[in-house]
Write a protein that holds these residues in place. Structure first.
Motif, PDB file in Angstrom:
ATOM      1  N   GLY A   1      38.503  28.164  12.951  1.00 35.20           N
ATOM      2  CA  GLY A   1      37.916  29.158  13.850  1.00 35.20           C
ATOM      3  C   GLY A   1      36.881  28.562  14.787  1.00 35.20           C
ATOM      4  O   GLY A   1      37.129  27.546  15.441  1.00 35.20           O
ATOM      5  N   GLU A   2      35.704  29.164  14.839  1.00 41.13           N
ATOM      6  CA  GLU A   2      34.644  28.695  15.738  1.00 41.13           C
ATOM      7  C   GLU A   2      34.121  27.322  15.344  1.00 41.13           C
ATOM      8  O   GLU A   2      33.437  26.668  16.136  1.00 41.13           O
ATOM      9  CB  GLU A   2      33.489  29.701  15.756  1.00 41.13           C
ATOM     10  N   LYS A   3      34.445  26.887  14.131  1.00 44.14           N
ATOM     11  CA  LYS A   3      33.993  25.580  13.659  1.00 44.14           C
ATOM     12  C   LYS A   3      35.080  24.520  13.840  1.00 44.14           C
ATOM     13  O   LYS A   3      35.064  23.479  13.167  1.00 44.14           O
ATOM     14  CB  LYS A   3      33.608  25.650  12.175  1.00 44.14           C
ATOM     15  N   ALA A   4      36.007  24.736  14.752  1.00 48.43           N
ATOM     16  CA  ALA A   4      37.107  23.791  14.952  1.00 48.43           C
ATOM     17  C   ALA A   4      36.568  22.385  15.182  1.00 48.43           C
ATOM     18  O   ALA A   4      35.729  22.162  16.053  1.00 48.43           O
ATOM     19  CB  ALA A   4      37.965  24.228  16.133  1.00 48.43           C
ATOM     20  N   GLY A   5      37.048  21.449  14.388  1.00 50.27           N
ATOM     21  CA  GLY A   5      36.593  20.069  14.461  1.00 50.27           C
ATOM     22  C   GLY A   5      35.695  19.672  13.310  1.00 50.27           C
ATOM     23  O   GLY A   5      35.447  18.479  13.090  1.00 50.27           O
ATOM     24  N   VAL A   6      35.212  20.645  12.551  1.00 51.46           N
ATOM     25  CA  VAL A   6      34.235  20.334  11.507  1.00 51.46           C
ATOM     26  C   VAL A   6      34.855  19.532  10.365  1.00 51.46           C
ATOM     27  O   VAL A   6      34.208  18.636   9.804  1.00 51.46           O
ATOM     28  CB  VAL A   6      33.574  21.620  10.959  1.00 51.46           C
ATOM     29  N   ILE A   7      36.117  19.801  10.002  1.00 54.23           N
ATOM     30  CA  ILE A   7      36.736  19.077   8.889  1.00 54.23           C
ATOM     31  C   ILE A   7      36.923  17.608   9.256  1.00 54.23           C
ATOM     32  O   ILE A   7      36.665  16.710   8.452  1.00 54.23           O
ATOM     33  CB  ILE A   7      38.067  19.737   8.488  1.00 54.23           C
ATOM     34  N   GLY A   8      37.353  17.343  10.483  1.00 55.63           N
ATOM     35  CA  GLY A   8      37.493  15.961  10.924  1.00 55.63           C
ATOM     36  C   GLY A   8      36.168  15.225  10.939  1.00 55.63           C
ATOM     37  O   GLY A   8      36.072  14.064  10.517  1.00 55.63           O
ATOM     38  N   LEU A   9      35.121  15.892  11.416  1.00 56.64           N
ATOM     39  CA  LEU A   9      33.797  15.283  11.424  1.00 56.64           C
ATOM     40  C   LEU A   9      33.292  15.029  10.001  1.00 56.64           C
ATOM     41  O   LEU A   9      32.648  14.017   9.723  1.00 56.64           O
ATOM     42  CB  LEU A   9      32.812  16.176  12.174  1.00 56.64           C
ATOM     43  N   MET A  10      33.599  15.966   9.122  1.00 54.09           N
ATOM     44  CA  MET A  10      33.203  15.778   7.728  1.00 54.09           C
ATOM     45  C   MET A  10      33.854  14.526   7.156  1.00 54.09           C
ATOM     46  O   MET A  10      33.203  13.719   6.469  1.00 54.09           O
ATOM     47  CB  MET A  10      33.590  17.014   6.905  1.00 54.09           C
ATOM     48  N   GLY A  11      35.140  14.333   7.448  1.00 53.94           N
ATOM     49  CA  GLY A  11      35.829  13.135   6.975  1.00 53.94           C
ATOM     50  C   GLY A  11      35.215  11.862   7.520  1.00 53.94           C
ATOM     51  O   GLY A  11      35.058  10.868   6.799  1.00 53.94           O
ATOM     52  N   SER A  12      34.837  11.879   8.798  1.00 57.34           N
ATOM     53  CA  SER A  12      34.190  10.702   9.399  1.00 57.34           C
ATOM     54  C   SER A  12      32.843  10.432   8.747  1.00 57.34           C
ATOM     55  O   SER A  12      32.457   9.277   8.519  1.00 57.34           O
ATOM     56  CB  SER A  12      34.013  10.912  10.906  1.00 57.34           C
ATOM     57  N   MET A  13      32.100  11.508   8.419  1.00 60.35           N
ATOM     58  CA  MET A  13      30.775  11.343   7.811  1.00 60.35           C
ATOM     59  C   MET A  13      30.845  10.715   6.425  1.00 60.35           C
ATOM     60  O   MET A  13      29.882  10.077   5.976  1.00 60.35           O
ATOM     61  CB  MET A  13      30.071  12.696   7.733  1.00 60.35           C
TER      62      MET A  13
ATOM     63  N   GLY B   1      47.705  26.303  15.308  1.00 55.06           N
ATOM     64  CA  GLY B   1      47.604  26.468  16.751  1.00 55.06           C
ATOM     65  C   GLY B   1      46.215  26.257  17.309  1.00 55.06           C
ATOM     66  O   GLY B   1      46.044  25.999  18.501  1.00 55.06           O
ATOM     67  N   GLU B   2      45.194  26.334  16.454  1.00 57.73           N
ATOM     68  CA  GLU B   2      43.824  26.160  16.945  1.00 57.73           C
ATOM     69  C   GLU B   2      43.564  24.689  17.264  1.00 57.73           C
ATOM     70  O   GLU B   2      44.273  23.796  16.795  1.00 57.73           O
ATOM     71  CB  GLU B   2      42.816  26.664  15.920  1.00 57.73           C
ATOM     72  N   PHE B   3      42.520  24.437  18.050  1.00 58.01           N
ATOM     73  CA  PHE B   3      42.217  23.063  18.424  1.00 58.01           C
ATOM     74  C   PHE B   3      40.718  22.910  18.667  1.00 58.01           C
ATOM     75  O   PHE B   3      40.003  23.866  18.963  1.00 58.01           O
ATOM     76  CB  PHE B   3      42.999  22.643  19.676  1.00 58.01           C
ATOM     77  N   GLN B   4      40.290  21.686  18.544  1.00 60.15           N
ATOM     78  CA  GLN B   4      38.889  21.343  18.755  1.00 60.15           C
ATOM     79  C   GLN B   4      38.594  21.302  20.254  1.00 60.15           C
ATOM     80  O   GLN B   4      39.395  20.805  21.048  1.00 60.15           O
ATOM     81  CB  GLN B   4      38.607  19.973  18.131  1.00 60.15           C
ATOM     82  N   THR B   5      37.448  21.822  20.653  1.00 58.56           N
ATOM     83  CA  THR B   5      37.030  21.782  22.050  1.00 58.56           C
ATOM     84  C   THR B   5      35.632  21.170  22.146  1.00 58.56           C
ATOM     85  O   THR B   5      34.939  21.000  21.138  1.00 58.56           O
ATOM     86  CB  THR B   5      36.991  23.188  22.665  1.00 58.56           C
ATOM     87  N   ILE B   6      35.230  20.875  23.364  1.00 58.29           N
ATOM     88  CA  ILE B   6      33.870  20.376  23.586  1.00 58.29           C
ATOM     89  C   ILE B   6      32.864  21.425  23.123  1.00 58.29           C
ATOM     90  O   ILE B   6      31.869  21.113  22.453  1.00 58.29           O
ATOM     91  CB  ILE B   6      33.658  20.027  25.071  1.00 58.29           C
ATOM     92  N   LYS B   7      33.143  22.701  23.462  1.00 60.54           N
ATOM     93  CA  LYS B   7      32.231  23.782  23.096  1.00 60.54           C
ATOM     94  C   LYS B   7      32.101  23.915  21.582  1.00 60.54           C
ATOM     95  O   LYS B   7      30.985  24.029  21.047  1.00 60.54           O
ATOM     96  CB  LYS B   7      32.711  25.100  23.703  1.00 60.54           C
ATOM     97  N   SER B   8      33.238  23.903  20.868  1.00 60.42           N
ATOM     98  CA  SER B   8      33.178  24.063  19.409  1.00 60.42           C
ATOM     99  C   SER B   8      32.482  22.873  18.754  1.00 60.42           C
ATOM    100  O   SER B   8      31.766  23.025  17.760  1.00 60.42           O
ATOM    101  CB  SER B   8      34.581  24.239  18.821  1.00 60.42           C
ATOM    102  N   THR B   9      32.668  21.699  19.317  1.00 61.58           N
ATOM    103  CA  THR B   9      32.042  20.497  18.754  1.00 61.58           C
ATOM    104  C   THR B   9      30.541  20.495  19.003  1.00 61.58           C
ATOM    105  O   THR B   9      29.745  20.144  18.109  1.00 61.58           O
ATOM    106  CB  THR B   9      32.679  19.230  19.355  1.00 61.58           C
ATOM    107  N   GLU B  10      30.129  20.879  20.202  1.00 59.92           N
ATOM    108  CA  GLU B  10      28.702  20.920  20.526  1.00 59.92           C
ATOM    109  C   GLU B  10      27.945  21.880  19.608  1.00 59.92           C
ATOM    110  O   GLU B  10      26.766  21.667  19.310  1.00 59.92           O
ATOM    111  CB  GLU B  10      28.506  21.325  21.988  1.00 59.92           C
ATOM    112  N   ALA B  11      28.622  22.929  19.153  1.00 59.26           N
ATOM    113  CA  ALA B  11      27.957  23.940  18.323  1.00 59.26           C
ATOM    114  C   ALA B  11      27.844  23.530  16.855  1.00 59.26           C
ATOM    115  O   ALA B  11      27.120  24.170  16.086  1.00 59.26           O
ATOM    116  CB  ALA B  11      28.712  25.266  18.423  1.00 59.26           C
TER     117      ALA B  11
END
Length: 689
Positions: free
Chosen positions: A78-90, A189-199
């Motif tokens: 949802g609004e946290k799109a990208g968080v799982i990938g960032l968690m893996g990198s962390m 179908g959801e995807f990571q965006t600049i906006k979702s990542t910045e938040a």
């Protein structure tokens, strides 16, 4: 000795008799029997916390690997799109006990490989170093540092990467195709965006870590020089204290295909070729009775260089470097897709040929030879994979996650080789749709749209984020001429008088290329001297100099003088602001046409220059400013289209200059930021030597 020669003579005579037999070279030799496949079941047990352990013993080499995966199904971020990938990198950024540098140093000292991801991790090491390597992986997984400084660094890198892909047709296609197929609010179908990542915040990462990792849903697989007893002891030592409940696996909620075949067009104005995807949603779990026939059908259609799509679109028509298809296998709804990257002028023809080949499959236009070739490929690949002990572990994991019978892979080739041509036709009719399929085209709409409309399918417009676009007719001033457009531009950036006073311009340049940051300087001096110097860590990456008569280009220490054609193209620029001279001798301007540029109405003008070179320029109908320039350059002996977007104009000494430029060449985006502009200072003739 005589007996030896007699035996040798007899053998030669027998061989000659065999070789003398007539051979029918018009027929391919019959394929031999499929290789016998023996797959031993890995040892399997559970820890008290619910973690499943698999062990594949292979004592040929003193080496052991362990991989841990989490079975968590599809997840909607949802609004946290990208968080799982960032968690893996962390998870790779150090632990509570070791900094990243100290962690990496320990791994390097043992010559091991240790990596973490959002679903687990992987470790490989010599037997003598395996235990400490495994413990490092466990420390990283169970005790991550999660320091905010590292989080902000990784977050910034993610944003930079997303920005670099904003105008890449390939990157946009990778994002928008699944969004259109499944819907942008679904897990697939959801995807990571600049906006979702910045938040995103470090607390979001910690929450994702707690929510999506658990031993009760994890499978740890050991492969190599290790016994079951040793594996049990090591697994208990490394992960026995890890606690967590079994994760809930989301149910499969099917999405409908379109009622009738439609074309979804995404405009990428700078694209020189389009990304085509033709496909539909299907259900194809590993347990599907049609599974083996379907993967063979896909291979015949678009599985390689001998496939129907490849032979048609590349070999016969030359539309693309390659055309392929893919069929997904999953417990969830998945996709069948066929596609290619095609130059804009041939997009409609390529789409028509892809549909033709789909219909050929559906109509049963498949030969026994095509089927036999496809079977041979799968027999060979399967046998080769079985030479790697990791394969048995991978197969065992697949069986566990998908609840398959234990002999699933032992009977795999038997089922492959039982497929008939009639089976191929049947599954093609069932899974390769042409009446209710979705054709997604990501490319330059002004070029590809008219041809696509002639195919007879409804054409729907979407933006780069899968949002519908309402087609609106651009508005134009009926009295507008090309010269008026140029005059408006000159007035918009300061007027003739202000421009005439500018004798030189310089600026600092920051360039982002595929996430890498480069720096440099840009200088121009009247009438048409130019310098561009880009470097990285003090080393020259690219330098271009033109002194008004001659010039050179330098890349990675290699210097090359400009050829006559390149010199002539630079000589086309008669001044610092070249548009001032478009009314002069040797220049021709086409009548203006209104087109959209990044959602804004713009006047499009084709400028023919004294050398015969042309550029297509787009000027804002509202502000008069230059928004985009398209031209052709020579590289590696061939002409390549490039596009440059201009934005963020800033005023310096009464003159407006672009603060950002985005260049696209062969699908690669180069983002440039111009800063510290100076007018009539900081430039000398020595700069152009």
């Amino acid at each position: 000795m005589k007996k030896i020669f007699t035996a040798l003579t007899t053998a030669l005579l027998l061989a000659a008799t065999v070789f003398a037999q007539p051979i029918d070279r018009s027929k391919k030799p019959k394929a031999g029997p499929p290789p016998a496949i023996k797959i031993a079941d890995p040892a399997q047990f559970k820890l008290s916390n619910g973690m499943t352990i698999l062990v594949v013993e292979d004592h040929k080499l003193p080496r052991v690997t362990a991989s841990l995966i989490t079975d968590r199904g599809d997840i909607v971020e949802g609004e946290k799109a990208g968080v799982i990938g960032l968690m893996g990198s962390m998870l790779n950024e150090g632990t509570e006990h070791l900094s990243k540098e100290a962690f990496d140093e320990k791994v390097d000292m043992m010559g091991a490989t240790v990596s973490l991801n959002s679903g687990g991790g992987y470790v490989a090491a010599l037997t003598r170093y395996f235990e400490p390597s495994l413990m490092l992986m466990a420390d990283a997984l169970l005790h991550p540092a999660f320091e905010n400084e590292n989080f902000e660094k990784l977050k910034s890198q993610e944003i930079t990467g997303l920005k670099s892909q904003e105008k890449s047709a390939k990157a946009i296609s990778a994002r928008v195709v699944n969004a259109l197929y499944y819907g942008p609010t679904t897990a697939r179908g959801e995807f990571q965006t600049i906006k979702s990542t910045e938040a995103l915040t470090i607390d979001d990462v910690k929450a994702a870590y707690r929510k999506y990792l658990s031993p009760a849903s994890s499978i740890l697989t050991f492969v190599g020089d290790i016994t079951v007893e040793q594996a049990k002891a090591l697994a208990t030592k490394a992960f026995g204290k890890w606690t967590g409940e079994k994760l809930t696996i989301a149910k499969n909620v099917p999405v409908a295909n379109p009622g009738v075949t439609e074309i979804d067009l995404i405009d990428v104005p700078n694209a020189v070729q389009s990304e085509i995807t033709v496909g539909n949603l299907i259900s194809n779990p590993y347990s599907n009775p049609d599974y083996h026939a379907l993967i063979l059908a896909n291979h015949i259609l678009g599985g390689g260089a001998e496939s129907k799509l490849f032979m048609n679109l590349r070999e016969k028509h030359g539309f693309t470097y390659g055309s392929y298809s893919n069929v997904g296998s999953d417990r969830y709804q998945t996709t069948f897709k066929a596609g290619a990257s095609v130059r804009n002028e041939k997009v409609d023809s390529a789409v028509a040929e892809i549909i033709t080949e789909l219909d050929n499959m559906r109509n049963g236009n498949i030969t026994e030879e095509e089927l036999a070739t496809s079977k041979a490929v799968y027999n060979g690949i399967f046998a080769m994979r079985m030479e790697n002990p990791q394969t048995a572990a991978s197969y065992a994991t697949t069986i566990l996650i998908n609840n398959l019978p234990k002999d699933y892979y032992r009977t795999y080739l038997q089922k492959i080789n039982a497929v008939t041509v009639a089976d191929i036709k049947r599954v093609a009719q069932k899974y390769f749709n042409t009446a209710d399929t979705r054709i997604v085209v990501v490319g330059k709409a002004s070029v590809v749209k008219p041809g696509l409309e002639r195919l007879g399918y409804p054409v729907k417009l979407y933006d780069a984020f899968a949002e519908p676009v309402k087609a609106t007719a651009p508005t134009a001033d009926p009295d507008m001429t090309a010269q008026k457009v140029i005059d408006n531009y000159i007035n918009a950036i300061g007027g003739k008088e202000a421009l005439s006073k500018v004798k030189s311009i310089s600026a600092d340049v920051t360039m982002n290329v595929s996430g890498q940051s480069l720096s440099g300087v840009f200088k121009k001096a009247a009438p048409n001297k130019v310098l561009m110097h880009i470097s990285m860590q003090g080393m020259t990456v690219m330098k271009m100099v033109y002194d008004g008569n001659k010039g050179y280009q330098e890349q990675m220490g290699q210097k090359k003088e400009m050829d006559a054609e390149t010199v002539a193209s630079y000589a086309d620029n008669k001044g610092i602001f070249e548009q001032q001279f478009y009314s002069g001798e040797g220049f021709k301007l086409s009548a203006p046409v209104v087109e959209k540029v990044n959602g804004e109405d713009a006047y499009k003008i084709v400028v023919t220059k004294p050398s015969g070179k042309t550029s297509t320029e787009y000027y804002s109908a509202k502000t008069g400013l230059l928004l985009r320039e398209e031209s052709k350059i020579k590289a590696a002996g061939q002409e390549i289209e490039q596009a440059m977007d201009f934005g963020n104009y800033t005023t310096v000494n009464g003159v407006k200059l672009p603060g950002s430029m985005s260049q696209s060449v062969m699908g690669q985006a180069f983002e440039m930021t111009m800063s510290n502009y100076k007018v009539n200072e900081g430039v000398s003739d020595d700069d152009f030597k």
